[in-house]
Design an enzyme around this catalytic site. Structure first.
Site, PDB file in Angstrom:
ATOM      1  N   LYS A  29       0.820  -1.216   0.000  1.00 24.51           N
ATOM      2  CA  LYS A  29       0.000   0.000   0.000  1.00 24.51           C
ATOM      3  C   LYS A  29       0.863   1.280   0.000  1.00 24.51           C
ATOM      4  CE  LYS A  29      -3.962  -2.237   2.267  1.00 24.51           C
ATOM      5  NZ  LYS A  29      -4.874  -2.219   3.453  1.00 24.51           N
ATOM      6  N   TYR A  69     -12.257  -2.379  -3.478  1.00 29.98           N
ATOM      7  CA  TYR A  69     -12.785  -2.432  -2.111  1.00 29.98           C
ATOM      8  C   TYR A  69     -14.314  -2.380  -2.079  1.00 29.98           C
ATOM      9  CZ  TYR A  69      -8.165  -2.135   0.067  1.00 29.98           C
ATOM     10  OH  TYR A  69      -6.885  -2.412   0.502  1.00 29.98           O
ATOM     11  N   ASN A 106      -2.084  -0.047   7.208  1.00 28.05           N
ATOM     12  CA  ASN A 106      -1.592  -1.367   7.606  1.00 28.05           C
ATOM     13  C   ASN A 106      -0.753  -2.048   6.531  1.00 28.05           C
ATOM     14  OD1 ASN A 106      -3.592  -2.050   5.844  1.00 28.05           O
ATOM     15  ND2 ASN A 106      -4.812  -3.264   7.282  1.00 28.05           N
ATOM     16  N   HIS A 130      -2.152  -5.455   1.428  1.00 29.46           N
ATOM     17  CA  HIS A 130      -3.407  -6.164   1.152  1.00 29.46           C
ATOM     18  C   HIS A 130      -3.084  -7.566   0.674  1.00 29.46           C
ATOM     19  CE1 HIS A 130      -7.293  -7.187  -0.684  1.00 29.46           C
ATOM     20  NE2 HIS A 130      -6.580  -7.656  -1.677  1.00 29.46           N
ATOM     21  N   GLU A 152      -9.160 -10.754  -8.146  1.00 31.27           N
ATOM     22  CA  GLU A 152      -8.248  -9.617  -7.924  1.00 31.27           C
ATOM     23  C   GLU A 152      -7.027  -9.696  -8.840  1.00 31.27           C
ATOM     24  OE1 GLU A 152      -9.440  -8.561  -3.303  1.00 31.27           O
ATOM     25  OE2 GLU A 152      -7.554  -9.621  -3.665  1.00 31.27           O
TER      26      GLU A 152
HETATM   27  P1  IDP Z   1      -7.762  -6.976   5.325  1.00 30.37           P
HETATM   28  O1  IDP Z   1      -6.937  -5.985   4.538  1.00 30.37           O
HETATM   29  O2  IDP Z   1      -6.994  -7.500   6.522  1.00 30.37           O
HETATM   30  O3  IDP Z   1      -8.378  -8.059   4.493  1.00 30.37           O
HETATM   31  P2  IDP Z   1     -10.430  -5.757   5.422  1.00 30.37           P
HETATM   32  O4  IDP Z   1     -11.423  -6.009   6.513  1.00 30.37           O
HETATM   33  O5  IDP Z   1     -10.669  -6.399   4.104  1.00 30.37           O
HETATM   34  O6  IDP Z   1      -8.968  -6.135   5.994  1.00 30.37           O
HETATM   35  O7  IDP Z   1     -10.353  -4.173   5.246  1.00 30.37           O
HETATM   36  C1  IDP Z   1      -9.738  -3.612   4.100  1.00 30.37           C
HETATM   37  C2  IDP Z   1      -8.839  -2.477   4.544  1.00 30.37           C
HETATM   38  O8  IDP Z   1      -9.639  -1.420   5.067  1.00 30.37           O
HETATM   39  C3  IDP Z   1      -7.866  -2.813   5.671  1.00 30.37           C
HETATM   40  O9  IDP Z   1      -6.702  -3.472   5.213  1.00 30.37           O
HETATM   41  C4  IDP Z   1      -7.583  -1.444   6.262  1.00 30.37           C
HETATM   42  O10 IDP Z   1      -6.627  -0.715   5.476  1.00 30.37           O
HETATM   43  C5  IDP Z   1      -8.945  -0.764   6.121  1.00 30.37           C
HETATM   44  N1  IDP Z   1      -9.755  -0.897   7.339  1.00 30.37           N
HETATM   45  C6  IDP Z   1     -10.355  -2.009   7.824  1.00 30.37           C
HETATM   46  N2  IDP Z   1     -11.033  -1.760   8.958  1.00 30.37           N
HETATM   47  C7  IDP Z   1     -10.872  -0.432   9.206  1.00 30.37           C
HETATM   48  C8  IDP Z   1     -11.312   0.437  10.236  1.00 30.37           C
HETATM   49  O11 IDP Z   1     -12.020   0.053  11.175  1.00 30.37           O
HETATM   50  N3  IDP Z   1     -10.918   1.743  10.151  1.00 30.37           N
HETATM   51  C9  IDP Z   1     -10.138   2.226   9.139  1.00 30.37           C
HETATM   52  N4  IDP Z   1      -9.696   1.421   8.131  1.00 30.37           N
HETATM   53  C10 IDP Z   1     -10.052   0.121   8.171  1.00 30.37           C
HETATM   54 MG    MG Z   2      -9.801  -7.863   2.959  1.00 29.26          MG
END
Ligand code: IDP
Ligand code: MG
Length: 154
Positions: free
Chosen positions: A13, A53, A116, A119, A130
């Protein structure tokens, strides 16, 4: 590909690119034994981000997520290996880096749930969709590494 061999789609990212963490992240995935079948740098636009997303479009963080993922260049990769989807996600760590186990990419290198770093596809079906979204079939290379027998039995 043998029976348990999978492909998965990884995005490094914008936060990781800006922080100079492309190398350390790829090193961890490569060292795990995963093979890079495709890789490129790109910058996602809003349309691509909303599609990638799409599953999160009703979530309160969706707009911020789209802004973040389009805020700078990313690296997209297709990784291949035994159980590549789960192996990659376990190497990444939990979505919220504050809760991710030490030893994982997120658990060692990040603290914030949005920022974080990485992805990874959440299932083989998602991975196929994807991968097709980011790469043309001709960009995904089928090759063998001479180290393969030292990584996996098959
Ligand atoms: P993942 O990347 O671990 O699969 P997902 O639930 O698919 O997690 O969420 C996609 C992305 O959205 C996350 O990687 C993170 O960057 C962001 N995200 C997820 N939950 C939150 C939140 O509660 N607040 C802000 N950003 C979030
Ligand atoms: Mg995800």
């Amino acid at each position: 590909m043998s029976a348990d061999t999978q492909q998965t789609l990884v995005l490094i990212k914008p936060d990781a690119v800006q922080r100079g963490l492309i190398g350390p992240i790829i090193t961890r995935l490569e060292a795990r034994g995963l093979k890079i079948a495709a890789m490129k740098t790109l910058r996602m636009d809003g349309e691509m981000a909303a599609r990638h997303y799409g599953a999160h479009k009703e979530r309160p963080f969706f707009q911020g997520l789209v802004e973040f993922i389009t805020s700078g260049p990313i690296v997209a990769m297709t990784l291949e290996g035994p159980n590549a989807v789960d192996v990659t996600r376990r190497t990444m760590g939990s979505t919220n880096p504050a809760e991710a186990a030490p030893g994982t990419i997120r658990g060692d290198l990040a603290v914030d749930v949005l920022h974080n770093l990485i992805h990874g596809s959440d299932s083989p079906e998602t991975a196929a969709k994807e991968t097709a979204f980011f790469f043309n079939p001709g960009e995904i290379l089928d090759y063998t590494r001479s180290i393969e027998p030292w990584i996996t039995e098959s």
